[in-house]
Motif scaffolding. Structure first.
Motif, PDB file in Angstrom:
ATOM      1  N   LYS A 195       0.825  -0.940  -0.079  1.00  0.00           N
ATOM      2  CA  LYS A 195      -0.202   0.115  -0.038  1.00  0.00           C
ATOM      3  C   LYS A 195       0.973   1.256   0.080  1.00  0.00           C
ATOM      4  N   GLY A 196       0.235   2.478  -0.131  1.00  0.00           N
ATOM      5  CA  GLY A 196       1.117   3.675  -0.335  1.00  0.00           C
ATOM      6  C   GLY A 196       1.487   3.876   1.216  1.00  0.00           C
ATOM      7  N   LEU A 197       2.403   4.660   1.403  1.00  0.00           N
ATOM      8  CA  LEU A 197       2.988   5.331   2.743  1.00  0.00           C
ATOM      9  C   LEU A 197       1.738   5.967   3.365  1.00  0.00           C
ATOM     10  N   THR A 198       0.924   6.825   2.672  1.00  0.00           N
ATOM     11  CA  THR A 198      -0.191   7.478   3.446  1.00  0.00           C
ATOM     12  C   THR A 198      -1.344   6.627   3.886  1.00  0.00           C
ATOM     13  N   PHE A 199      -1.389   5.347   3.601  1.00  0.00           N
ATOM     14  CA  PHE A 199      -2.497   4.459   4.014  1.00  0.00           C
ATOM     15  C   PHE A 199      -2.163   3.064   4.401  1.00  0.00           C
ATOM     16  N   GLY A 200      -1.070   2.992   5.275  1.00  0.00           N
ATOM     17  CA  GLY A 200      -0.518   1.915   5.919  1.00  0.00           C
ATOM     18  C   GLY A 200       0.387   0.974   5.030  1.00  0.00           C
ATOM     19  N   GLY A 201       1.085   1.511   4.135  1.00  0.00           N
ATOM     20  CA  GLY A 201       2.088   0.955   3.438  1.00  0.00           C
ATOM     21  C   GLY A 201       3.467   0.758   4.482  1.00  0.00           C
ATOM     22  N   SER A 202       4.343   0.060   3.932  1.00  0.00           N
ATOM     23  CA  SER A 202       5.842   0.017   4.769  1.00  0.00           C
ATOM     24  C   SER A 202       6.724   0.659   4.075  1.00  0.00           C
ATOM     25  N   LEU A 203       7.460   1.329   4.851  1.00  0.00           N
ATOM     26  CA  LEU A 203       8.779   1.817   4.187  1.00  0.00           C
ATOM     27  C   LEU A 203       9.498   0.672   3.864  1.00  0.00           C
ATOM     28  N   ALA A 204      10.383   0.855   2.557  1.00  0.00           N
ATOM     29  CA  ALA A 204      11.220  -0.389   2.187  1.00  0.00           C
ATOM     30  C   ALA A 204      10.519  -1.506   1.608  1.00  0.00           C
ATOM     31  N   ARG A 205       9.382  -1.534   1.248  1.00  0.00           N
ATOM     32  CA  ARG A 205       8.604  -2.403   0.592  1.00  0.00           C
ATOM     33  C   ARG A 205       8.660  -2.522  -0.847  1.00  0.00           C
ATOM     34  N   THR A 206       8.745  -1.389  -1.484  1.00  0.00           N
ATOM     35  CA  THR A 206       9.018  -1.064  -2.752  1.00  0.00           C
ATOM     36  C   THR A 206      10.512  -1.636  -3.218  1.00  0.00           C
ATOM     37  N   GLU A 207      11.412  -1.467  -2.230  1.00  0.00           N
ATOM     38  CA  GLU A 207      12.930  -1.830  -2.447  1.00  0.00           C
ATOM     39  C   GLU A 207      12.959  -3.092  -2.272  1.00  0.00           C
ATOM     40  N   ASN A 383       0.739  -2.847  10.304  1.00  0.00           N
ATOM     41  CA  ASN A 383      -0.878  -2.692  10.265  1.00  0.00           C
ATOM     42  C   ASN A 383      -1.609  -3.105  11.512  1.00  0.00           C
ATOM     43  N   SER A 384      -1.065  -4.482  11.907  1.00  0.00           N
ATOM     44  CA  SER A 384      -1.686  -4.815  13.380  1.00  0.00           C
ATOM     45  C   SER A 384      -1.640  -3.981  14.364  1.00  0.00           C
ATOM     46  N   GLU A 385      -0.210  -3.542  14.513  1.00  0.00           N
ATOM     47  CA  GLU A 385      -0.172  -2.946  15.746  1.00  0.00           C
ATOM     48  C   GLU A 385      -0.322  -1.440  15.483  1.00  0.00           C
ATOM     49  N   ARG A 386      -0.750  -1.035  14.289  1.00  0.00           N
ATOM     50  CA  ARG A 386      -1.094   0.291  14.085  1.00  0.00           C
ATOM     51  C   ARG A 386       0.118   1.155  14.353  1.00  0.00           C
ATOM     52  N   LEU A 387       1.119   0.736  13.847  1.00  0.00           N
ATOM     53  CA  LEU A 387       2.399   1.432  13.837  1.00  0.00           C
ATOM     54  C   LEU A 387       3.189   1.553  12.624  1.00  0.00           C
ATOM     55  N   ALA A 388       4.187   2.551  12.548  1.00  0.00           N
ATOM     56  CA  ALA A 388       4.982   2.576  11.331  1.00  0.00           C
ATOM     57  C   ALA A 388       6.280   2.531  11.740  1.00  0.00           C
ATOM     58  N   TRP A 389       7.239   1.650  11.140  1.00  0.00           N
ATOM     59  CA  TRP A 389       8.589   1.586  11.415  1.00  0.00           C
ATOM     60  C   TRP A 389       9.459   2.468  10.530  1.00  0.00           C
ATOM     61  N   THR A 390      10.710   2.789  10.917  1.00  0.00           N
ATOM     62  CA  THR A 390      11.269   3.544   9.883  1.00  0.00           C
ATOM     63  C   THR A 390      12.059   2.773   8.961  1.00  0.00           C
ATOM     64  N   PHE A 391      12.574   3.370   7.866  1.00  0.00           N
ATOM     65  CA  PHE A 391      13.091   2.596   6.820  1.00  0.00           C
ATOM     66  C   PHE A 391      14.229   1.634   7.409  1.00  0.00           C
ATOM     67  N   GLU A 392      15.087   2.286   8.255  1.00  0.00           N
ATOM     68  CA  GLU A 392      16.209   1.515   8.520  1.00  0.00           C
ATOM     69  C   GLU A 392      15.792   0.570   9.479  1.00  0.00           C
ATOM     70  N   GLU A 393      14.817   0.375  10.189  1.00  0.00           N
ATOM     71  CA  GLU A 393      14.504  -0.671  10.942  1.00  0.00           C
ATOM     72  C   GLU A 393      13.848  -1.768   9.930  1.00  0.00           C
ATOM     73  N   VAL A 394      12.969  -1.395   8.870  1.00  0.00           N
ATOM     74  CA  VAL A 394      12.673  -2.543   8.001  1.00  0.00           C
ATOM     75  C   VAL A 394      13.735  -3.106   7.431  1.00  0.00           C
TER      76      VAL A 394
END
Ligand code: NDP
Length: 444
Positions: A195-207, A383-394
């Protein structure tokens, strides 16, 4: 006849018109022989292999939509819910004119093992449609995605089945499908990944898939005494996987000299300019001729040809069966040391055997491209945690997962007496976990 041969014969009788599915099943079953033979009676009695190669559920549906001229068009939609022994079904959606039941089943079968290898709790599934997004307007793509999801939403959910992207399904398509799911169900939940980063997507998923491919390749080379830095790399494709594989290979000090799409290929001895490639493919959605027009060091050729370029490492990142025996012979003659699959089953059965017989380090897509689905599972967690991790964490979690995958398959190959056969090692490691879960859950 051995149990493995019996099951393959059964599959051939039942799926005679599904060559890609039979190819994938043959490769898996052959490499599992060592494990199956050791428990043949137990597995045969519980029909474990027949259950493993038969999808739990196959959903085939009509996708009607209207083009910009007012003409109604009809495509075929698919979702194969293959195996949920270790978690909810998880696997991408492919929109491409070549999509059919055989291709979706081959991808779904591979997904079971790939997902198991990640060490995360996700079962195997795959889907898509014989729709070609090329040349369609945004409005046409949106109407198609809405119609597709209107049917698919009846069968998916964050704890049931969580699709993602694949060929022809990127951020734009996932966004349209997510919007339609939400509109119909009234639920805002992690039902799709990518998903897009504005609606629940994860940083680094694209890469993730391309980066993950390089993390695993780098670890494998290191364990075999080879340094990736300074090596020449040939990559096919110019889509999501290829672009980020190229970027990470260059960050790790290698030189990537090729790119291709379904009409032609580029040889760029100065090294691919990733920013330009992204501009041409991600922004303009144009052909590689545009890349060549803007870069004087690049040579453009029509048709197929990247495997004729001399290299140390080859990373097929376009599509299934794009690297055949003749290509494998050219690569070996040119001194290739390692081949890792970014795409799903890009190497034919004969080409894989040729690499293995010629001592080329070879890792199949099930393991090498598992970074995409692994990061999708990390998106589900966020998504389950309703949190967003940083690019570096992912990215750090992705690196750990890919390094672990390599060691798991390497260890499994050693344990079962086929050290260095990373294809068998990946299948064995993936299979053992799924088989144990299926056994524990009884005859379902
Ligand atoms: P994209 O649609 O982003 O890109 C596919 C690329 O392959 C395009 O450049 C396309 O060219 C090219 N291509 C397609 N068919 C051919 C062909 N016959 N000959 C040469 N080039 C071809 O897809 P992805 O990058 O997402 O996927 C690529 C592969 O990786 C697939 O096998 C997919 O299943 C696999 N994969 C993808 C993951 C992901 O996270 N995206 C995860 C795991 C696996 P054109 O634009 O001309 O069609």
């Amino acid at each position: 006849m051995s149990y493995v041969d019996e099951v393959y014969q059964y599959l051939e009788e039942k799926n005679a018109s599904q060559p890609e599915f039979l190819q994938a099943a043959k490769e898996v079953l052959e490499s599992l022989k060592l494990v199956i033979d050791a428990h043949e009676d137990e597995y045969r009695k519980s029909a474990l292999l027949e259950r493993l190669v038969t999808p739990e559920r196959q959903i085939l549906f009509r996708v009607p939509w209207m083009d910009d001229s007012g003409q109604v068009r009809v495509n075929n939609g698919f979702r194969i819910q293959f195996n949920s022994a270790i978690g909810p079904y998880k696997g991408g959606l492919r929109f491409h004119p070549s999509v059919n039941l055989s291709i979706i089943k081959f991808l779904g079968l591979e997904q079971i093992f790939k997902n198991s290898l990640t060490g995360l709790p996700i079962g195997g599934g795959k889907g898509g449609a014989d729709f070609d997004p090329h040349g369609k307007s945004d409005a046409e793509v949106m109407r198609f995605c809405q119609s597709f999801m209107t049917e698919l939403c009846k069968y998916i959910g964050p704890n049931e089945d969580v699709p993602a992207g694949d060929i022809g399904v990127g951020g734009r398509e996932i966004g349209y499908m997510y919007g339609q799911y939400k509109r119909i169900t009234g639920r805002y939940e992690g039902v799709l990944t990518g998903k897009g980063l504005t609606f629940g997507g994860s940083l680094a998923r694209t890469e993730a898939t391309g980066y993950g491919l390089l993390y695993l390749t780098n670890e494998m080379l290191k364990c075999n005494g080879i340094d990736l830095a300074g090596k020449t790399v040939v990559i096919s494709g110019s889509g999501n996987v290829a672009i980020y594989a190229t970027q990470k290979a260059q960050q790790l000090g290698a030189k990537v000299v090729t790119s291709c799409d379904s009409t032609g290929w580029i040889y760029d001895p100065e090294g691919i300019d990733v920013a330009l490639l992204k501009e041409v493919k991600e922004v303009k959605r144009a052909r590689l001729t545009e890349y060549a027009a803007k870069r004087s060091s690049a040579q453009y050729h029509e048709g197929k040809g990247v495997w004729s370029v001399k290299c140390d490492v080859a990373l097929p990142c376009a599509t299934q069966n794009e690297l055949d025996l003749e290509d494998a012979k050219m690569l070996v003659n040119n001194g290739v040391k390692a081949v890792c699959e970014g795409a799903n089953m890009p190497t034919t059965y004969e080409a894989t055997k040729y690499f293995q017989d010629n001592k080329v380090l070879f890792v199949g897509g099930k393991a090498a491209n598992a970074g995409g689905v692994a990061t999708s599972a990390l998106e589900m967690s966020q998504n389950s945690e309703r949190l967003a991790w940083t690019f570096e964490e992912v990215d750090q979690k992705l690196q750990n997962i890919m390094v672990n995958i390599f060691h798991n398959l390497d260890d499994a190959a050693k344990e079962y007496g086929c050290a260095g056969n990373y294809v068998a090692g990946a299948n064995i490691a993936g299979f053992l976990k799924v088989a144990a879960a299926m056994k524990a859950q009884g005859i379902v």
